[in-house]
Scaffold this active site. Structure first.
Site, PDB file in Angstrom:
ATOM      1  N   GLU A   1      47.777  54.792  60.925  1.00  0.00           N
ATOM      2  CA  GLU A   1      47.481  54.996  62.339  1.00  0.00           C
ATOM      3  C   GLU A   1      46.063  54.478  62.561  1.00  0.00           C
ATOM      4  O   GLU A   1      45.144  54.870  61.825  1.00  0.00           O
ATOM      5  CB  GLU A   1      47.556  56.486  62.709  1.00  0.00           C
ATOM      6  CG  GLU A   1      47.353  56.659  64.197  1.00  0.00           C
ATOM      7  CD  GLU A   1      47.415  58.099  64.699  1.00  0.00           C
ATOM      8  OE1 GLU A   1      47.681  59.021  63.912  1.00  0.00           O
ATOM      9  OE2 GLU A   1      47.169  58.282  65.909  1.00  0.00           O
ATOM     10  N   ARG A  59      49.658  62.815  47.421  1.00  0.00           N
ATOM     11  CA  ARG A  59      48.412  62.339  48.021  1.00  0.00           C
ATOM     12  C   ARG A  59      47.331  62.262  46.970  1.00  0.00           C
ATOM     13  O   ARG A  59      47.356  63.010  46.003  1.00  0.00           O
ATOM     14  CB  ARG A  59      47.905  63.342  49.069  1.00  0.00           C
ATOM     15  CG  ARG A  59      48.673  63.439  50.321  1.00  0.00           C
ATOM     16  CD  ARG A  59      48.000  64.466  51.227  1.00  0.00           C
ATOM     17  NE  ARG A  59      46.942  63.859  52.018  1.00  0.00           N
ATOM     18  CZ  ARG A  59      47.170  63.204  53.158  1.00  0.00           C
ATOM     19  NH1 ARG A  59      48.390  63.082  53.633  1.00  0.00           N
ATOM     20  NH2 ARG A  59      46.173  62.685  53.834  1.00  0.00           N
ATOM     21  N   LYS A  79      40.891  62.147  58.008  1.00  0.00           N
ATOM     22  CA  LYS A  79      40.214  61.238  58.929  1.00  0.00           C
ATOM     23  C   LYS A  79      39.494  62.009  60.033  1.00  0.00           C
ATOM     24  O   LYS A  79      38.440  61.589  60.494  1.00  0.00           O
ATOM     25  CB  LYS A  79      41.218  60.263  59.545  1.00  0.00           C
ATOM     26  CG  LYS A  79      41.495  59.083  58.633  1.00  0.00           C
ATOM     27  CD  LYS A  79      42.291  58.003  59.342  1.00  0.00           C
ATOM     28  CE  LYS A  79      43.758  58.297  59.337  1.00  0.00           C
ATOM     29  NZ  LYS A  79      44.588  57.190  59.811  1.00  0.00           N
TER      30      LYS A  79
HETATM   31  P1  ATP Z   1      45.164  61.908  58.941  1.00  0.00           P
HETATM   32  O1  ATP Z   1      44.001  62.040  57.977  1.00  0.00           O
HETATM   33  O2  ATP Z   1      44.736  61.600  60.331  1.00  0.00           O
HETATM   34  O3  ATP Z   1      46.224  62.951  58.772  1.00  0.00           O
HETATM   35  P2  ATP Z   1      46.607  60.049  57.364  1.00  0.00           P
HETATM   36  O4  ATP Z   1      45.642  60.190  56.254  1.00  0.00           O
HETATM   37  O5  ATP Z   1      47.994  60.533  57.237  1.00  0.00           O
HETATM   38  O6  ATP Z   1      45.950  60.605  58.651  1.00  0.00           O
HETATM   39  P3  ATP Z   1      47.665  57.494  58.161  1.00  0.00           P
HETATM   40  O7  ATP Z   1      46.956  56.399  58.838  1.00  0.00           O
HETATM   41  O8  ATP Z   1      48.815  58.115  58.861  1.00  0.00           O
HETATM   42  O9  ATP Z   1      46.580  58.533  57.796  1.00  0.00           O
HETATM   43  O10 ATP Z   1      48.100  57.047  56.721  1.00  0.00           O
HETATM   44  C1  ATP Z   1      48.724  55.827  56.415  1.00  0.00           C
HETATM   45  C2  ATP Z   1      49.457  55.954  55.120  1.00  0.00           C
HETATM   46  O11 ATP Z   1      48.558  56.327  54.078  1.00  0.00           O
HETATM   47  C3  ATP Z   1      50.527  57.027  55.178  1.00  0.00           C
HETATM   48  O12 ATP Z   1      51.688  56.523  54.579  1.00  0.00           O
HETATM   49  C4  ATP Z   1      49.951  58.158  54.397  1.00  0.00           C
HETATM   50  O13 ATP Z   1      50.958  58.894  53.776  1.00  0.00           O
HETATM   51  C5  ATP Z   1      49.057  57.445  53.393  1.00  0.00           C
HETATM   52  N1  ATP Z   1      47.944  58.314  52.984  1.00  0.00           N
HETATM   53  C6  ATP Z   1      47.049  58.916  53.779  1.00  0.00           C
HETATM   54  N2  ATP Z   1      46.207  59.684  53.072  1.00  0.00           N
HETATM   55  C7  ATP Z   1      46.580  59.568  51.782  1.00  0.00           C
HETATM   56  C8  ATP Z   1      46.102  60.118  50.554  1.00  0.00           C
HETATM   57  N3  ATP Z   1      45.064  60.950  50.529  1.00  0.00           N
HETATM   58  N4  ATP Z   1      46.725  59.770  49.413  1.00  0.00           N
HETATM   59  C9  ATP Z   1      47.770  58.926  49.436  1.00  0.00           C
HETATM   60  N5  ATP Z   1      48.271  58.367  50.549  1.00  0.00           N
HETATM   61  C10 ATP Z   1      47.685  58.680  51.718  1.00  0.00           C
END
Ligand code: ATP
Ligand code: MG
Length: 536
Positions: A8, A240, A250
């Site tokens: 996003e 994650r 974020k």
């Molecule tokens: P927010 O922090 O706003 O919840 P988000 O970290 O989920 O957002 P996105 O932009 O939706 O951010 O993430 C894009 C992709 O990265 C998604 O597929 C998400 O699952 C993956 N992602 C985000 N954070 C992690 C993390 N800490 N480890 C592994 N994958 C991640």
């Protein structure tokens, strides 16, 4: 195999995203498939082109190339039409209740929810209201479109999830075209399906969303929006990445930036990819770290020391060895002729002969590290102390003859005599001395500012703490040293060049550098062998 990375555009990418990127692009590469970049841009309130641009830059820096760039907003038309189809077929309705009322009726995992009084309104009424919602007739929050599924489902996501809401903020791509925007669950799976994604890889928190993901695709396949190849995309979840001493949300990172608790998204203390790049981490070291921790079905907290070890390992192969004195004290070679200079050859990287050499100027007046001298030293102190010999790196063996102190007892100058026959590389110059010190020539060096970083947070897992995360910030995460001296060769260096300040650590030039004012970031320290020996 077709995968996608679906960020996003509401913030900069962090190392957690790198884990997802390495998997999404890595699986496609491994199986000869493709990976697309898709921006999940369904919430204009939080999104911006600044983020769209930075995300592209960071993925490329990390070493990956996408096949196509897509946007969830590309599908707004189809999704809207599909929503109308759901309404017409009794699968969705307009709810005029407040968000609070809807939440209150949701029930709990052990208790069924209650049906909305609007649940069984005529489909024509819902259709009319949905069209009017989109034409801008109603205020934000006045009503939502909900899928009509099952208020008693054990999966809370099936209890008539909201699929569209009114948002009046202009969208960074579609402007004011839309007044209603789909929710994540109503955009993500459908986007995967429209694109023909074969493997939809995402993090574990989406496991509970998977039945709903499948549900909407089932409905799509029944609808006129069924695609020609009709590939049934599957979602698979992985854990994650969480790192010690930092946060990965974020929302929290944005707060640190907005409240000026760090100096922007690319502050070298941030877990963002741009922060790590600026600090001097290499993309290879991040990829190697991610490979080493692997993918599982269990959320873990990974030790940032593991990442740092990976950075050291990679930079050891890449970094140019240079001399920099961070806490300088004057060393005078009393028997070296006044005004004489010599260009000493310095090997750029002993790990890689192809990196060649450069020269460093030697003269009578040098700077060395304050910590490299002790007037009265313990037996195992193999640095400079009166009566003992040390080698000056790439130059001569010198014997310390004494020092001068000011009224407070601070050492202001150290004296030594050099052995003219001990020049590095000369025949017979391999006489054994225990210590080798780095130095720069006082009249042939450049002044520099050096920024050293410690953990951003004082505790291991700030996300698991009850206190406000901002109270847990490490007040000493940044140390600025204004009076450092570096060899002149560094004037040619740019941000992006990997450097090792010998005996100190890995460093990189910072973009804050201006004409005549060099600024370096400490990437990570070398292992401190003195500390280890002292312990042994
Ligand atoms: P927010 O922090 O706003 O919840 P988000 O970290 O989920 O957002 P996105 O932009 O939706 O951010 O993430 C894009 C992709 O990265 C998604 O597929 C998400 O699952 C993956 N992602 C985000 N954070 C992690 C993390 N800490 N480890 C592994 N994958 C991640
Ligand atoms: Mg997300």
């Amino acid at each position: 195999v077709q995968t996608r990375f679906p960020p996003e555009p509401n913030g900069y990418l962090h190392i957690g995203h790198a884990k997802a990127i390495c998997l999404d692009f890595g699986i496609a590469r491994k199986y000869g498939g493709t990976c697309n970049l898709r921006f999940d841009d369904t919430n204009p309130i939080k999104e911006d082109v600044e983020y769209v641009d930075s995300i592209q830059e960071d993925i490329q820096w990390l070493g990956f190339r996408w096949e196509n760039i897509y946007y969830a907003s590309d599908y707004f038309d189809q999704l809207f039409e599909f929503a109308l189809w759901l309404i017409d077929h009794g699968h969705a309705y307009i709810d005029e209740q407040t968000a609070e009322a809807i939440a209150e009726q949701k029930g709990s995992p052990t208790q069924p929810g209650r049906e909305s009084p609007f649940r069984n309104r005529p489909t024509a009424e819902s259709r009319d209201l949905f069209l009017r919602m989109n034409s801008g007739e109603f205020d934000e929050g006045a009503m939502t479109l909900r899928a009509k599924i099952d208020m008693a489902s054990p999966n809370m996501h099936f209890r008539d999830p909201i699929i569209y809401r009114i948002i009046k903020t202009p969208h960074h791509r579609t402007g004011r075209t839309w007044n209603v925007y789909p929710m994540y669950d109503f955009a993500h799976g459908q986007s995967d399906y429209f694109e023909g994604v074969t493997h939809s890889l995402c993090t574990l928190e989406f496991e509970v969303h998977r039945p709903l993901y499948d549900y909407f695709i089932d409905r799509l396949i029944e609808s006129p929006f069924k695609t020609e190849d009709n590939y049934r995309t599957r979602q698979t979840e992985f854990n994650r990445l969480n790192l010690t001493y930092t946060v990965m949300s974020k929302r929290k990172l944005l707060q640190l930036v907005k409240e000026h608790r760090v100096n922007g998204w690319d502050d070298p203390r941030m877990p963002t990819l741009c922060g790590m790049r600026r600090r001097g981490y290499s993309p290879e070291s991040i990829r190697n770290f991610i490979d080493s921790i692997g993918y599982t079905k269990f959320d873990a907290l990974n030790d940032v020391a593991l990442l740092e070890a990976s950075v050291r390992e990679d930079l050891n192969r890449k970094a140019t060895r240079v001399s920099a004195v961070l806490d300088p004290v004057k060393l005078v070679i009393t028997n070296y002729p006044d005004g004489q200079t010599e260009e000493m050859e310095a090997v750029n990287n002993p790990e890689n002969e192809a990196d060649g050499t450069h020269t460093i100027t030697f003269s009578k007046n040098l700077w060395i590290e304050r910590a490299d001298f002790m007037e009265e030293a313990p037996r195992k102190f193999f640095r400079m102390t009166p009566g003992k010999e040390v080698r000056l790196k790439n130059a001569y063996i010198v014997k310390c003859t004494g020092c001068t102190k000011d009224a407070e007892g601070n050492i202001t100058e150290i004296r030594a005599e050099y052995d003219a026959d001990s020049k590095s590389g000369m025949p017979g110059a391999d006489r054994k001395v225990k210590g080798t010190l780095h130095w720069v020539s006082a009249d042939h060096c450049l002044k520099a500012e050096v920024r050293e970083y410690d953990r951003l947070f004082s505790i291991e897992n700030p996300s698991a703490d009850e206190r406000d995360f901002r109270e847990l910030l490490n007040p000493e995460s940044l140390t600025v040293r204004e009076n450092c001296y570096v060899e002149r060769y560094l004037a040619e260096k740019k941000p992006g060049d990997y450097l090792q300040f010998q005996r100190t650590g890995y460093f990189m030039l910072d973009p804050d550098t201006t004409e005549g004012h060099l600024v370096f970031n400490k990437t990570v320290g070398l292992k401190d062998t003195w500390a280890k020996k002292a312990k042994a």
